[in-house]
Structures are given as C-alpha cells and as structure tokens.
Design a protein around this motif. Structure first.
Motif: not given
Ligand code: SAH
Ligand code: SF4
Ligand code: F3S
Length: 440
Positions: A160, A162-164, A166-167, A169-170, A204
């Motif tokens: 992913c 996107n680097f939201c 809070y996340c 995953v990336p 994702q």
C-alpha cells in the motif's frame, strides 16, 4: 527408508489478505514435502501468521506465543515460527520478548520458509531469527492451497502507498505492486475449476490496481468473462480512488455483486485530513449517492475508526451523521490504537479509553439499527442465496449469502455451492430467514 514428512500447523489472523497469504504459505510448504495438519498437537512446526493493525490483535498473538513457548520448554524439538505483519513490525525484538520463537518472517519472505525449516530441523541454529524478502514479491507462480468453502480469495496486488497516518500496513507490506492480469485470470480459472463459484479479489486499495494499460475496471471486464464464475467481489475500495468507470462496471451487474466495502473511517473533515485520507465527508457521500443511483440494490459496508488523536464530541457527532446519511449494510468499528512508527503516533493519544469505548458503542448501535432495517425491507422479497454450510446454530438449516453479501438461513437439505432462490420471511439482527421458492 524415507523419513516421515514433517507436519506443520498454521494459524492465520487478520484480514483476508493475510488469510490468503496463509494459503500461499501452505502451498509453498506442501510443494517442498511438508504436510499441513489441522491438529497442533501432532505438529513438529507451529506457524502463527499475525496481524499488526491494532495493539489488541498483537496482544492476543503474544499470549498465544507465550503458551507455545511454555510447551516448547517441555518439548524442546518444537519449532515456532511467527509470520505476517506483526512479525515484520517487531522483527528481531519479537525474539527478545519470547526467545523460544525460532523464525520471524515478514509477508514478502515466505519463499525462504521451506529452506529455513529444513535447516533448523537439521540442527543449523544459525538460521534462527528474522528474515525479510524481495520487496517486489507477488508470489505470482504460486497457486494457493485454498481452504474449503465457496469463496476463493485472489490477491491482485500487494502492499500500500497511501500511508494513512494511523496505519501500519504500508510499513509492513511495502510499496504497492499489481500482478499481471494474465496471472490473475489463470489463478481464477484454476479456482473455478476447483469448484469455487465465487471469487473475492484482494488488495489494500483495489481501485489503484494498474498493470501497464490495464486498470481495475478493465481487469473486472477480463475477470467477468471467465466461464463458470458466478459471483465476483473485491476488497478494499478507497473512496478517493473510486472511479466513474468502476461505478459503471458495478451498474452493469452480471457476475459483479451489488456489494461494496468503502471504508469511511470518520465523518469529520478535520479528522479525515489528520488521517490523510484524501476526501471530505461531503465527497464520500457524493460517491455514495452516485453509487446508489447506479446500483439501486447496493449493499454498502464500511470501516469506522473512533478516538483518533484530538477527536472531539463534535467530530464524533459528524461521524454519526455520516453513518445516518450513508445507510450502511454492515460496519467494522474500531477504537484508535497507536502504531509506533506511523505519523499519528507522534500525536498524543489523548482520547481517554472510556470515551473511545463509549463512542464505539454508539457507532455500533447506529450501524446495527441500519443493518437490521435494510434486511427488514427484504421481508416478502426474493433473493438468490449461495449456500455455504449447515448452520452452526441449527442443523436443519443451511446458511449462505445473498449477492449483496447478507447472511441468509434456509431450512432444508442442500449441498455446499447450491444456488437457491428464497422468499425472505423473517429477520433477526444481521440474519434473514427464507423459504426456497422455484425459479421462474
Ligand atoms: N486497506 C484497507 C484495510 C486497512 S486495515 C483500508 O484502507 O480500508 C482495516 C481497518 O483497520 C482500517 O480500515 C481501519 O479502520 C482499521 N485500522 C487501521 N489502523 C488502525 C489503528 N491504528 N487503530 C485502529 N484501527 C485501525
Ligand atoms: Fe492502511 Fe490506508 Fe493503506 Fe488502508 S489505504 S492499508 S488504511 S494506509
Ligand atoms: Fe491485514 Fe492486519 Fe496485515 S489487517 S494487512 S494482517 S496488519
């Protein structure tokens, strides 16, 4: 004499992508002569495939690992491996916490697993520790060893970008990469030939799928032509990348199911900006309106996150307003959990736990009421159900899902994979009951 094959027990936590990775791991191990067992007690190797998205998920795994460590202290030859997102997040520090763990492998390192296990079994202690893999890994040539069921997962991309804020995953799954369409078609053809009527495409952020000239809508066109495929779903759509072309494909219907998971996270623009989501609540609701006019029977589901740093009662009230306006069919609700290393981790986690709990309960109550209402509107109507299993609560009923993804229970004797048309008679909570009617 040939040695007994080694038995491996594998348990996967987390999202569909992680469950799919578990199927990849099983396949890689079987190809190398290992046997996958569903009984932990007879296994020489225990692998835990983990999720790191929230602290709560990690604490559960740590508890499980401590139990396994105690077992290993009594049976010293047991091999314990930790795979998945939490393994990639904690790396070597996982063994500092639990020294009995032998192997720690992130999501891109699974090709090394058979070799590492064989090394450990032959007594090579130097192999113990953390391994990482090729950052461009897509396991393109690996046909997953699928669990039983009617729904085959197929990853169309990994990672992913996107680097939201809070996340995690990336950080643990690396940069976004898409698999070539031919590979995806081949995998789906094999799944359909193996008896799976339904396929769920995974990524994702499936809306940013791209391989050369093929974007996500074009990929769907290709998949929809696969003979024998009855239902097609996909997960997850990011609201900022949901295109008109995709909405058009959904409106065409066919094998594409009228259900969409579109995580909103929050209804407050201030919080959405701090989350780096790339849309406002108004933009989100405009997409929803567009979807609903194109796909009138759409079942929309979402993820909601409360208690993000500095979320006020007013911000949260806007989330409740968004829920009211969007009319979700189901929602996964979460309390914000600090993930060290993410951007949001630099902000104070200042919403008290009791407030997070209370906000989550309010979100759940609001979503539950909507979900129940959308199902009640089905009473008296017909729906087609793909049956999956005998209901765990009542052995005289079968359970399955409608094209919208709603759970339905049907009395009678059936087989897994049967499509039955029902008339909905009764609704309780998230479940609908119906009687079989004949196809016209
Ligand atoms: N790529 C998907 C899935 C991400 S993880 C997506 O964008 O939706 C699934 C959900 O977990 C997210 O949608 C979010 O609601 C939740 N989540 C992610 N990080 C979290 C955190 N730090 N604390 C609590 N929930 C989180
Ligand atoms: Fe996480 Fe955002 Fe990527 Fe989803 S889109 S995996 S929430 S960074
Ligand atoms: Fe999935 Fe959890 Fe990893 S949600 S991508 S298994 S951090």
């Amino acid at each position: 004499m040939t040695p007994e094959p080694l038995k491996v027990y594998l348990d996967s936590y987390g999202c569909q992508m992680n469950l799919y990775d578990g199927e990849i791991v099983s396949s890689l191990l079987q190809a190398d002569g290992f046997v996958i067992t569903s009984r932990a007690a007879e296994a020489q190797v225990i692998l835990i495939n983990t999720c790191g998205v929230r602290d709560h998920a990690e604490q559960r795994v740590l508890g499980r690992l401590r139990t396994l460590a105690a077992l290993k202290r009594r049976h010293s030859r047991l091999i314990i491996g930790v795979l998945g997102c939490m393994a990639e997040r904690l790396r070597e520090s996982l063994q500092d916490q639990i020294p009995e763990v032998d192997l720690v492998l992130g999501p891109d390192a699974y090709r090394q697993l058979p070799h590492l296990l064989k090394g450990l079994i032959s007594g090579d202690e130097g192999i113990r520790g953390y391994s990482t893999g090729a950052l461009r890994e897509t396991y393109g040539d690996v046909q997953p060893s699928r669990r039983e069921g009617i729904n085959a997962f197929v990853a169309i991309m990994r990672g992913c970008d996107n680097f939201c804020s809070y996340c995690i995953v990336p950080y643990v799954r690396g940069r976004e990469r898409s698999r070539p369409p031919e590979e995806i078609y081949r995998e789906i053809n094999e799944a359909v030939a193996a008896g799976f009527p339904e396929v769920m495409l995974l990524g994702q952020n499936v809306n940013s799928y791209r391989h050369e000239e093929v974007g996500f809508p074009e990929l769907l066109d290709g998949v929809a032509q696969i003979t024998g495929l009855k239902r097609l779903r996909f997960l997850t759509s990011h609201p900022k990348d949901l295109s008109d072309a995709l909405i058009e494909r959904m409106a065409q219907g066919g094998v594409i199911c009228p259900s969409l998971h579109l995580p909103a996270q929050s209804g407050s623009d201030r919080i959405l900006t701090a989350m780096k989501r790339g849309y406002t609540s108004e933009k989100y609701l405009t997409k929803v309106e567009q979807l609903r006019s194109a796909v009138p029977d759409l079942a929309l589901t979402t993820d909601l996150l409360c208690g993000f740093p500095a979320e006020t009662e007013e911000d949260f009230r806007q989330t409740l307003e968004l829920i009211e306006a969007a009319q979700f069919d189901d929602a996964f609700t979460f309390k914000y959990s600090v993930r060290p290393g993410t951007e949001a981790a630099k902000l104070p986690d200042d919403v008290p736990e009791a407030v997070k709990v209370e906000r989550m309960e309010r979100m759940i109550a609001s979503c539950r009421q909507q979900a129940n209402a959308s199902r009640k509107r089905m009473i008296g109507q017909q729906a087609e159900v793909l049956l999956e299993k005998v209901s765990p609560k009542n052995s005289s009923e079968w359970s399955g899902r409608t094209a919208c993804g709603r759970m339905a229970l049907v009395p009678g004797e059936f087989n897994r994979g049967d499509f039955v048309r029902i008339r909905v008679k009764q609704v309780k909570g998230f479940s609908m009951w119906g009687r079989k009617v004949n196809y016209e």
